[in-house]
Design an enzyme around this catalytic site. Structure first.
Site, PDB file in Angstrom:
ATOM      1  N   TYR A  56      31.743  46.999  -0.796  1.00 17.07           N
ATOM      2  CA  TYR A  56      32.594  45.887  -1.401  1.00 17.07           C
ATOM      3  C   TYR A  56      34.040  46.408  -1.838  1.00 17.07           C
ATOM      4  CZ  TYR A  56      33.899  42.671  -5.140  1.00 17.07           C
ATOM      5  OH  TYR A  56      34.523  42.120  -5.925  1.00 17.07           O
ATOM      6  N   ASP A 109      36.793  26.100   1.757  1.00  8.57           N
ATOM      7  CA  ASP A 109      35.357  26.760   1.532  1.00  8.57           C
ATOM      8  C   ASP A 109      34.300  26.477   2.611  1.00  8.57           C
ATOM      9  OD1 ASP A 109      34.140  27.652  -1.434  1.00  8.57           O
ATOM     10  OD2 ASP A 109      32.859  27.648   0.229  1.00  8.57           O
ATOM     11  N   PHE A 168      39.840  33.501  -2.916  1.00 13.04           N
ATOM     12  CA  PHE A 168      38.715  33.803  -3.657  1.00 13.04           C
ATOM     13  C   PHE A 168      37.715  34.179  -2.653  1.00 13.04           C
ATOM     14  CE2 PHE A 168      41.350  31.393  -6.531  1.00 13.04           C
ATOM     15  CZ  PHE A 168      41.156  32.159  -7.697  1.00 13.04           C
ATOM     16  N   ALA A 169      37.548  33.272  -1.589  1.00 15.40           N
ATOM     17  CA  ALA A 169      36.411  33.485  -0.749  1.00 15.40           C
ATOM     18  C   ALA A 169      36.097  34.856  -0.396  1.00 15.40           C
ATOM     19  CB  ALA A 169      36.563  32.501   0.631  1.00 15.40           C
ATOM     20  N   ALA A 170      34.926  35.430  -0.371  1.00 16.99           N
ATOM     21  CA  ALA A 170      34.585  36.775  -0.265  1.00 16.99           C
ATOM     22  C   ALA A 170      33.063  36.955  -0.353  1.00 16.99           C
ATOM     23  CB  ALA A 170      35.417  37.624  -1.096  1.00 16.99           C
ATOM     24  N   PHE A 205      19.537  48.791 -16.884  1.00 13.99           N
ATOM     25  CA  PHE A 205      19.462  49.762 -15.816  1.00 13.99           C
ATOM     26  C   PHE A 205      20.162  50.856 -16.027  1.00 13.99           C
ATOM     27  CE2 PHE A 205      20.176  45.876 -12.557  1.00 13.99           C
ATOM     28  CZ  PHE A 205      18.847  45.527 -12.547  1.00 13.99           C
TER      29      PHE A 205
HETATM   30  N1  UDP Z   1      22.758  45.348 -15.560  1.00 10.44           N
HETATM   31  C1  UDP Z   1      21.673  45.615 -16.139  1.00 10.44           C
HETATM   32  N2  UDP Z   1      20.490  44.524 -15.982  1.00 10.44           N
HETATM   33  C2  UDP Z   1      20.746  43.837 -15.100  1.00 10.44           C
HETATM   34  C3  UDP Z   1      21.900  43.481 -14.367  1.00 10.44           C
HETATM   35  C4  UDP Z   1      23.141  44.550 -14.732  1.00 10.44           C
HETATM   36  O1  UDP Z   1      21.435  46.702 -16.906  1.00 10.44           O
HETATM   37  O2  UDP Z   1      19.658  42.964 -14.710  1.00 10.44           O
HETATM   38  C5  UDP Z   1      24.027  46.158 -15.933  1.00 10.44           C
HETATM   39  C6  UDP Z   1      24.559  47.035 -14.836  1.00 10.44           C
HETATM   40  O3  UDP Z   1      24.009  48.031 -14.582  1.00 10.44           O
HETATM   41  C7  UDP Z   1      26.148  47.088 -15.385  1.00 10.44           C
HETATM   42  C8  UDP Z   1      26.149  45.906 -16.393  1.00 10.44           C
HETATM   43  O4  UDP Z   1      24.928  45.281 -16.720  1.00 10.44           O
HETATM   44  O5  UDP Z   1      26.300  48.241 -15.971  1.00 10.44           O
HETATM   45  C9  UDP Z   1      27.039  44.690 -15.752  1.00 10.44           C
HETATM   46  O6  UDP Z   1      26.552  44.522 -14.309  1.00 10.44           O
HETATM   47  P1  UDP Z   1      26.985  42.978 -13.455  1.00 10.44           P
HETATM   48  O7  UDP Z   1      26.119  43.234 -12.412  1.00 10.44           O
HETATM   49  O8  UDP Z   1      26.889  42.007 -14.492  1.00 10.44           O
HETATM   50  O9  UDP Z   1      28.399  43.426 -13.256  1.00 10.44           O
HETATM   51  P2  UDP Z   1      29.118  44.663 -12.662  1.00 10.44           P
HETATM   52  O10 UDP Z   1      29.672  45.451 -13.744  1.00 10.44           O
HETATM   53  O11 UDP Z   1      28.180  45.164 -11.520  1.00 10.44           O
HETATM   54  O12 UDP Z   1      30.301  43.989 -11.788  1.00 10.44           O
END
Ligand code: UDP
Length: 323
Positions: free
Chosen positions: A141, A31, A73-75, A206
């Site tokens: 990603y 790591d 895992f590293a990414a 969101f």
């Molecule tokens: N999400 C949210 N508020 C936050 C962070 C995430 O509403 O502050 C939502 C995001 O839009 C997704 C879900 O929670 O629908 C999971 O997001 P997270 O970033 O944990 O993981 P991802 O699904 O992107 O890998």
């Protein structure tokens, strides 16, 4: 077995290292500590600090260890950042991986367990998601992870590497000792926990206009210890190919917040915010293949246990690994 494990100072790598050691395996963690934490590396593991982008360093480390298998895992793993800076993602996630395979070829190591992601599918046209869905990533990603899956398929065909692609859904929760400490933190469950701890005023939701029953996005949350166990099954059996790792249960953002209110006893104020670009309505795994072929049996599938474990870890380590 002796596992050469990259990213053992990160969230999923640290818990997998711990579970491998508990199961009697030997682990060498490689790591850079650019994003990971020295304190997240189980003291029973051997630690080599190094950068996957330095080809010779990877080769030397692999040759000195002569492991039975590699877990990678590293990414870099932030979707939003990958949209801002795609080349950073391809350089690290693809070139770093190539150096690892080159080092394996030089040392004669065959087994490769790869941390892949459901982000390789992009917007799925079917739920729950099986491994044979088309892979059309919608961000650099996911694209970088898919590129490396394809590189591994060629490495399988031409140089006899035995790859397993573990496509994770939403990793969360914690073991007793190791948990989630990202900077910046962007994931839903730790951010909700920060609100319950008084470190943030509210959680932003969101988007509430998605095509789901309550309008918020549905995801498949999988306990980190269950995820780690899938790696052990994948490396100890004679497997290749892709496996989706999720519970097969979807929970909406609103449901996650409600369960967290119950677990923490905190009102966790929420505010509706703009949609985050690139969020599909639903991502839910069909993990039947992992159950059938690997014999995987998630032990902590319910959301309440997952959030309880995340809450407990953050309460025990309020500064994360800082202290
Ligand atoms: N999400 C949210 N508020 C936050 C962070 C995430 O509403 O502050 C939502 C995001 O839009 C997704 C879900 O929670 O629908 C999971 O997001 P997270 O970033 O944990 O993981 P991802 O699904 O992107 O890998």
């Amino acid at each position: 077995m002796h596992i050469f494990l990259t990213g053992g100072a990160g969230y999923i790598g640290s818990v997998t290292t711990e579970c491998l050691l508990d199961a009697g395996h030997k682990v060498t963690v490689f790591d850079s500590l650019e994003l990971g934490h020295r304190a997240a590396i189980d003291p029973r593991a051997t630690f080599i600090q190094g950068d996957l982008l330095v080809r010779e360093a990877v080769r030397e480390a692999m040759a000195s260890v002569r492991p039975d298998a590699v877990m990678h895992f590293a990414a870099y793993a932030l979707v939003g950042e990958s949209m801002e800076n795609p080349l950073k993602y391809f350089r690290n996630n693809v070139t770093g991986g190539i150096h690892l395979v080159e080092a394996m070829e030089a040392t004669g190591v065959k087994k490769f367990i790869f941390s892949s992601t459901c982000a390789t599918y992009g917007y799925p046209d079917r739920i729950p998601m099986t491994e044979d869905l088309p892979q059309n990533p919608v961000n650099p990603y996911g694209e970088s992870k898919l590129m490396f899956e394809r590189i591994l398929l060629w490495a399988q065909e031409r140089i006899g590497i035995q790859p397993v692609f573990l496509r994770y859904f939403n990793a969360c929760g914690a073991s007793e000792r190791y948990g989630e400490d990202h900077n910046p933190e962007t994931h839903l469950i730790p951010l909700i926990v920060f609100v319950a701890q008084g470190r943030r005023d509210h959680i932003k939701i969101f988007g509430t206009d998605y095509d789901t029953p309550d309008g918020t996005c549905i995801r498949d949350y999988i306990h980190i210890v269950d995820l780690a166990q899938a790696h052990i099954l994948a490396v100890t059996g004679d497997h290749t190919g892709a496996f989706n790792l999720g519970n097969g249960n979807g929970y909406s953002v609103q449901e996650v917040i409600e369960v967290a209110r119950e677990v923490t006893g905190h009102p966790i104020p929420a505010q509706v915010a703009e949609r985050r670009p690139g969020d599909p309505d639903r991502l839910v795994a069909a993990a039947d293949k992992a159950r059938r072929v690997l014999g995987w049996q998630p032990q902590h599938p319910d959301l309440k246990t997952i959030i309880t474990d995340a809450w407990r870890w953050h309460q025990a380590y309020p500064e994360g690994y800082a202290n």
